[in-house]
Write an enzyme that holds these catalytic residues in place. Structure first.
Site, mmCIF file in Angstrom:
data_model
loop_
_atom_site.group_PDB
_atom_site.id
_atom_site.type_symbol
_atom_site.label_atom_id
_atom_site.label_comp_id
_atom_site.label_asym_id
_atom_site.label_seq_id
_atom_site.Cartn_x
_atom_site.Cartn_y
_atom_site.Cartn_z
ATOM 1 N N MET A 111 -31.008 -31.829 -15.438
ATOM 2 C CA MET A 111 -29.735 -32.282 -14.867
ATOM 3 C C MET A 111 -28.788 -31.095 -14.811
ATOM 4 O O MET A 111 -28.380 -30.567 -15.851
ATOM 5 C CB MET A 111 -29.128 -33.412 -15.699
ATOM 6 C CG MET A 111 -29.872 -34.727 -15.530
ATOM 7 S SD MET A 111 -29.046 -36.095 -16.334
ATOM 8 C CE MET A 111 -29.417 -35.778 -18.046
ATOM 9 N N GLN A 136 -36.928 -25.424 -14.180
ATOM 10 C CA GLN A 136 -37.075 -26.109 -12.896
ATOM 11 C C GLN A 136 -36.583 -25.218 -11.763
ATOM 12 O O GLN A 136 -35.463 -24.714 -11.789
ATOM 13 C CB GLN A 136 -36.313 -27.425 -12.843
ATOM 14 C CG GLN A 136 -36.727 -28.178 -11.571
ATOM 15 C CD GLN A 136 -35.910 -29.398 -11.260
ATOM 16 O OE1 GLN A 136 -34.687 -29.331 -11.218
ATOM 17 N NE2 GLN A 136 -36.575 -30.516 -11.025
ATOM 18 N N CYS A 154 -33.539 -33.584 -4.551
ATOM 19 C CA CYS A 154 -32.083 -33.515 -4.370
ATOM 20 C C CYS A 154 -31.651 -34.317 -3.126
ATOM 21 O O CYS A 154 -32.162 -34.082 -2.031
ATOM 22 C CB CYS A 154 -31.663 -32.058 -4.233
ATOM 23 S SG CYS A 154 -29.882 -31.896 -4.151
ATOM 24 N N GLY A 171 -33.082 -39.229 -17.698
ATOM 25 C CA GLY A 171 -31.934 -38.443 -17.254
ATOM 26 C C GLY A 171 -30.632 -38.981 -17.820
ATOM 27 O O GLY A 171 -30.283 -38.744 -18.985
#
Ligand code: FMN
Length: 396
Positions: free
Chosen positions: A37, A90, A121, A249
């Site tokens: 995140m 990531q 995204c 998340g």
């Protein structure tokens, strides 16, 4: 179908609910992954999570271009504490050659033990250039990026995984095909956020899609992501989808101790953390301290802490003025004063502290490059614009 009431979890009784998760050479005993995140999962937050539970903790996304250009921000993002193993990075990229160069750099300079590729995204400034969650629609480009990353990482034995959404919208789903392509390309696991780009963060995650992916992709672990707010949700997702692990998340925003609950649940225990406000305040202070160490700048660290306050305080009785004050905190001394003024003996408020937190919102029709849906292959015309889908992302 979108799952609103997942099937009741099979009660585990004694022992582990799932075997350890194997991501190439990496073994994760508790099959739980902290979702990357941006703006949240930096080394400070990951440390809090790691202290609480067990799992794989992915850093904030970094763009391949920023890595290749060695921007200072990209090096902040991929900074790990000496005891953090594995180092999970990531990468987001839209050009196979740049992604390959970035991954090569990560492995040759021994900067990562695991590389996750981001195809999830949904933000318009990315999708309007063909990046993020709408990229797998161009199957040749998706395949080329994934293969480039695997080819660059494999000489060093570093596993590559893919994180994706279901597709552009319900009429343009890409996840099963992308999962199979990723498996063929040699990735070590795939994770699916059960929403489309059009869903953004709205509604409930579609756990049936995770089950569908798990049934289709049979040679590598399939991880489920979306709407795990508690350990019970994690067990329910596993029972509903047969996934090999869960990716968490928003549920741990302001609740890094959720990883302790998850570790307990996956070990077959009913024990859960129910902190008094005083214990929460202690975690907030520790988070802030770690943020100061991470950023090396007290002012910046405390500004970054502001957004975490509402998540930490969710459900506790804290007056509007005190809340607002913590949302404007400026220094460690200021934080200490404001935390000390709270009713720290307050017990855990139960359900009020649980459930949804963080990003939500309504569905949005994805903005795509004109003509993007006309073909599943990338034309030269789109290729020219695509690099802007990376330049417009803040990821290093
Ligand atoms: C603040 C925020 C930042 C995020 N940044 C990233 C990111 O950098 N890379 C990524 O793959 N997903 C990112 N996501 C998506 C999450 O990793 C996750 O897929 C999504 O929140 C759904 O899981 P959840 O329901 O457990 O929150 C972000 C989500 C939020 C709320």
């Amino acid at each position: 179908m979108t799952t609103t009431t997942p099937a009741a979890p099979a009660r585990p009784g004694a022992g582990a609910v799932l075997p350890p998760l194997r991501i190439g050479p990496i073994t994760v005993d508790t099959p739980v992954v902290l979702a990357p995140m941006a703006g949240v999962t930096n080394a400070a937050f990951r440390r809090l999570c790691r202290e609480s539970g067990a799992g794989l903790y992915v850093a904030e996304m970094v763009t391949s271009r920023a890595l290749v250009e060695r921007s200072p921000e990209s090096f902040r993002i991929i900074s790990f504490e000496p005891d953090e193993v594995p180092r999970s990075v990531q990468v987001y990229g839209v050009d196979p050659a740049t992604v390959a160069a970035a991954v090569r750099m990560l492995v040759e300079e021994d900067l990562a033990d695991h590389v996750d590729l981001n195809f999830g995204c949904p933000v318009p400034k990315v999708t309007r250039r063909g990046g993020g969650a709408v990229l797998p629609w161009k199957r040749d480009l998706f395949s080329a990026i994934v293969r480039a990353a695997v080819d660059a990482a494999s000489p060093a034995g570093v596993p590559v995984t893919v994180k994706m959404r279901k597709g552009i919208d319900e009429d343009h789903l890409t996840y099963v095909e992308a999962g199979l392509t990723a498996q063929d390309a040699g990735v070590a696991a795939v994770s699916l956020h059960g929403r489309t780009a059009a869903d953004y963060y709205s509604g409930t995650a579609d756990w049936d899609a995770i089950a569908t992916l798990k049934a289709a992709v049979t040679d590598i672990p399939v991880l489920g992501n979306g709407d795990i707010w508690s350990a019970e949700d994690a067990l329910a997702m596993v029972a509903h989808t047969s996934c090999d692990g869960v990716v968490v998340g928003r549920g741990c925003q302001g609740r890094p101790w959720l990883f302790a609950d998850l570790a307990a649940a996956f070990a077959g225990s009913d024990e859960r953390i129910r902190p008094r406000l005083g214990e929460v305040a202690h975690v907030v202070r520790r988070h802030a301290e770690l943020m100061v160490e991470h950023f090396g700048d007290e002012g910046k660290a405390l500004r970054e802490m502001r957004k975490h306050m509402a998540w930490y305080l969710k459900g506790y009785v804290v007056g509007g003025e005190a809340r607002a004050g913590l949302g404007l905190v400026t220094s460690m001394a200021d934080l200490d004063d404001k935390l000390a003024a709270l009713d720290l003996d307050q017990p855990y408020p139960g359900e009020a502290a649980e459930g949804q937190r963080g990003r939500a919102g309504s569905p949005k029709r994805p903005i795509l490059p004109y003509g993007w849906l006309d073909s599943r292959e990338l034309s030269e015309h789109f290729r020219r614009d695509l690099h802007e889908a990376e330049l417009s992302v803040s990821g290093g």
